[in-house]
Design an enzyme around this catalytic site. Structure first.
Site, PDB file in Angstrom:
ATOM      1  N   GLY A  10       0.834  -1.212   0.000  1.00  7.49           N
ATOM      2  CA  GLY A  10       0.000   0.000   0.000  1.00  7.49           C
ATOM      3  C   GLY A  10       0.864   1.256   0.000  1.00  7.49           C
ATOM      4  O   GLY A  10       1.861   1.311   0.713  1.00  7.49           O
ATOM      5  N   ARG A  71       1.233  -5.014  -5.852  1.00  4.40           N
ATOM      6  CA  ARG A  71       1.223  -6.265  -5.095  1.00  4.40           C
ATOM      7  C   ARG A  71       1.701  -7.321  -6.092  1.00  4.40           C
ATOM      8  O   ARG A  71       1.187  -7.419  -7.197  1.00  4.40           O
ATOM      9  CB  ARG A  71      -0.184  -6.557  -4.572  1.00  4.40           C
TER      10      ARG A  71
END
Ligand code: ADP
Length: 316
Positions: A10, A71
């Site tokens: 994130g 990710r």
């Protein structure tokens, strides 16, 4: 030394300040710095750019991460990580500074075991990393949430409503705790501070009787369905309730001064650790001082319950 830097998982405001400090401090000590694009994915795909003093100019005030993040689930496979390590070695890069959260640290710890000189910096708004008082991005996210609470309070007071504000944090309640205190929330519900629904409803009934014009409940994500909770409060307490999920707004924005300073300090400290031959560690700030700990002491560890919960009881 050739040093790579990446941001992963994130994004968080202040990551750019940290990259900038790695580049600038690196140059001071005569290192060559490479920025890996889009986290571990860029390591796998061998997408890296040389960074110098000029390429990080103007980055301090920018939110997000100019290197990009992602990710990369493939990175859990050893053969994929080996390819990524080989990509760095083929360029003569021997060290990596990885900025991210717990997942990023797990990846960095694996890379350290594979012989890469690896340092982790805590970059996440959630403040959910052990071994540091604060993570890069947390303070900016608190500011964003407080701004939202102040605005919700205005409209709640006008309509005599209870506002439920759901914030991020995953398993850590610090965003709700800090923002709840700053925003004068009547109730702060977090994984560390669970609250009984019936108790809240009965207190709100009392508030309604006393003629109070608003109530603010700040709650960490993933605890309950806030829309259903708002309906339940409305029905059972008579205090009309509305839920607001702040979502990804919390990740954005120009970093506040604390995050610019923290990112700058941590980035420069990571370079100094490499100068001193220290790696396989992650950086933290404890009682205002830079510290470092082995990844194994930090990954998967929870933080002690925050002292501020004692204050909540006195001021909410
Ligand atoms: P954060 O760093 O914000 O916690 P993630 O949990 O998504 O975000 O982790 C970021 C990335 O780190 C993942 O996409 C993956 O590439 C890598 N990663 C996460 N867990 C592991 C692990 N156990 N081993 C190796 N790499 C991992």
């Amino acid at each position: 030394m050739k040093i790579a830097v990446l941001t992963s998982g994130g994004d968080a405001p202040g990551m750019n300040a940290a990259i900038r400090a790695v580049v600038r401090a690196g140059e001071v000590y005569g290192h060559e710095i490479f920025g890996v694009k889009d986290g571990y994915q860029g390591m796998i795909d061998d997408i890296m750019i040389p960074l110098n003093h000029q390429s990080v100019s103007g980055m301090l005030s920018l939110g997000g991460t100019f290197l990009g993040t992602s990710r990369a689930p493939e990175f859990l496979k050893e053969e994929v990580r080996q390819k990524a390590v080989d990509n760095l070695k083929n360029r003569g890069i021997e060290a990596l500074i990885a900025i991210g959260g717990d997942g990023t640290y797990r990846g960095a710890m694996d890379l350290a075991k594979m012989g890469l000189k690896t340092i982790g910096l805590p970059g996440t708004i959630d403040n959910d990393i052990a071994g540091t008082d604060f993570t890069i991005g947390f303070h900016t996210a608190v500011e964003t949430i407080v701004d939202a609470i102040d605005k919700l309070r205005d409209t709640s007071t006008s309509h005599q409503r209870c506002s439920i504000v759901e914030v991020m944090g995953r398993h850590c309640g610090d965003l709700a705790l800090f923002a709840g205190i700053c925003g004068g929330a009547e109730f702060i519900i977090t994984p560390e501070n669970p609250m009984n629904k019936e108790e809240i409803i009965s207190k709100l009934k009392q508030h309604k009787k006393e003629g109070r014009r608003h109530a603010i409940i700040v709650i960490t994500e993933k605890i309950l369905n806030v829309y259903e909770f708002a309906d339940e409060i409305t029905q059972k307490s008579g205090f009309a309730s509305r839920a607001t999920v702040l979502g990804y707004i919390q990740r954005g924005g120009s970093p506040c001064p604390e995050d610019r300073i923290l990112g700058s300090r941590m980035g420069a400290y990571a370079v100094e650790l490499l100068n001193d031959g220290v790696y396989g560690v992650c950086v933290g700030v404890r009682d205002e001082r830079m510290v470092h700990l082995p990844f194994s002491n930090v990954v998967g560890q929870s933080r002690p319950k925050n002292e501020l919960y004692k204050l909540v009881k006195k001021v909410s």
